[in-house]
Design an enzyme around this catalytic site. Structure first.
Site, mmCIF file in Angstrom:
data_model
loop_
_atom_site.group_PDB
_atom_site.id
_atom_site.type_symbol
_atom_site.label_atom_id
_atom_site.label_comp_id
_atom_site.label_asym_id
_atom_site.label_seq_id
_atom_site.Cartn_x
_atom_site.Cartn_y
_atom_site.Cartn_z
ATOM 1 C CG HIS A 107 -2.063 -0.951 1.128
ATOM 2 N ND1 HIS A 107 -1.906 -2.292 1.397
ATOM 3 C CD2 HIS A 107 -3.365 -0.777 0.795
ATOM 4 C CE1 HIS A 107 -3.061 -2.906 1.247
ATOM 5 N NE2 HIS A 107 -3.970 -2.011 0.876
ATOM 6 C CB ALA A 108 4.490 1.884 0.409
#
Length: 179
Positions: A107-108
């Site tokens: 999700h970064a």
């Protein structure tokens, strides 16, 4: 080389922090934990609390100029918090403006979207970010690891913890090319 690992105080997926950290140290580089406040960062195994890690530097006081690369671990909450902290977003953007390698997993890339650095780039992520990346002008692909060399810096992205072996290898390649 000195590599920043940027995380929020809570919500980082522990293995996405610890495995690249070990790889960076194993290659002889210095790993520095940067967060939005001093103290400790709380790791998670998905939704369960895991270990804590001491913060080395606070993002508002840190400068991309003192690093040779950036790693953004995932976890759902981690980048969701980081993208709401202007100093964290500016810190990420500064790595791009300086042409330094950046790596983001799971999700970064939400933080990359907020920093407005995905336009024209090809990257991968957790599948639920596909629309966000496309809306930000990036091209999303479903690959274990995606390396984008557009512009002066190298962007390394991966989808999830199952991709960590390939992700870590690509991170080390990006750092070796920088050296």
């Amino acid at each position: 080389m000195r590599i920043a690992f940027l995380t929020a105080p809570e919500g980082v997926e522990q293995v996405e922090l610890t495995e690249p950290w070990k790889a960076v140290l194993g290659a002889g580089h210095e790993a520095v934990l940067v967060s939005t406040r001093p103290g400790e960062v709380q790791g998670f195994h998905h939704l369960d609390r895991a270990d804590t890690f001491p913060v080395d530097e606070v993002v508002g006081e840190a400068s991309a100029a003192s690093f040779d690369g950036l790693v953004l671990p995932g976890g759902v909450a981690n980048p969701d918090v980081l993208r709401t902290v202007p100093e964290a977003v500016a810190f990420v953007g500064d790595f791009f403006s300086r042409g330094l390698p950046v790596a983001a997993i799971c999700h970064a890339p939400w933080t990359l979207v907020e920093a407005d650095v995905v336009r024209g780039r090809v990257l991968t992520s957790w599948p639920s970010l596909r629309t966000d990346i496309r809306n930000a002008g990036g091209t999303w692909v479903d690959e274990r690891v995606q390396v984008c060399d557009q512009g002066p810096n190298r962007l390394v992205t991966s989808r999830n913890p199952g991709d960590l072996k390939a992700f870590c290898a690509a991170v080390l390649d990006a750092l070796a090319d920088r050296a």
